[in-house]
Design an enzyme around this catalytic site. Sequence first.
Site, mmCIF file in Angstrom:
data_model
loop_
_atom_site.group_PDB
_atom_site.id
_atom_site.type_symbol
_atom_site.label_atom_id
_atom_site.label_comp_id
_atom_site.label_asym_id
_atom_site.label_seq_id
_atom_site.Cartn_x
_atom_site.Cartn_y
_atom_site.Cartn_z
ATOM 1 N N ASP A 1 35.656 34.970 44.483
ATOM 2 C CA ASP A 1 37.041 34.528 44.322
ATOM 3 C C ASP A 1 37.085 33.107 43.784
ATOM 4 O OD1 ASP A 1 39.763 34.649 44.442
ATOM 5 O OD2 ASP A 1 39.907 34.577 46.625
ATOM 6 N N ASN B 1 43.815 44.955 41.568
ATOM 7 C CA ASN B 1 43.733 44.066 40.394
ATOM 8 C C ASN B 1 44.485 44.628 39.172
ATOM 9 O OD1 ASN B 1 40.393 42.782 41.084
ATOM 10 N ND2 ASN B 1 42.377 41.893 41.549
#
Length: 230
Positions: free
Chosen positions: A18, A66
């Site tokens: 991330d 996503n």
Amino acid sequence: MTAERAPVGARHVAIIMDGNGRWAKKRHLPRAVGHQRGVEAVREVVRAARTMGLEALTLYAFSTENWRRPEEEVSALMGLLKRYIMADLEEFVANNVRLRIIGNYKSLSADIVTLLDDALARTAGNDGTTLAVALNYGSQDEIARAAARAAAEGAITPEAIAAQLDTADLPPLDLLIRTSGEIRLSNFLLWQAAYAELWFTDVLWPDFTPAHLQAALEDFAARERRYGGR
Ligand code: FPP
């Protein structure tokens, strides 16, 4: 355990990579550049996992959530994944790395599915480090699919579900790392993380290096795992 194995005992490490966007933003660069640098970090960490002798490294590359990102970013991520596999496949073959994909990758675009199927076939016989890439992956989706298959075979027990998970052929998850200071699992390996050690760092993914992996493994080695016992 032989000398070239990880000195620290972890067999299977997973990473939620991330912070690519924040890395780029800090530098006033497009998010895609953050993802590009993220791939460089992937390359080095995969090499390190292999030289450290990890049995499996699972990377969260693209989640079922996503797809909500702008189309331009989704296609940039897919392009990067494609280029990474194309560029590094010979290295996997030469170094006994086995590629695995977890998640519903068959619904990705045809060119990516073909590329991945070829890479999977070419590395299927390798028995060094397994690199498992989570693509179009969501843990709740994985558990639901596994439970449906277990039910079809007769019994919905924890063992039967575990045997149907996408990770069924990987060693138990030992250590789950998340970068960029976020302290949550985001629908990643929820079942497998039941007894995993968790390791969080503020380092943004493009800045994550093999030294950080080593530090996480050293912390792991120092922890006492009790699996609910005492
Ligand atoms: C998180 O950053 C990262 C991702 C959503 C994708 C991770 C993908 C790669 C590193 C590249 C492709 C993967 C492989 C295996 C070659 P973010 O965009 O959520 O960052 P932010 O939270 O700072 O915005």
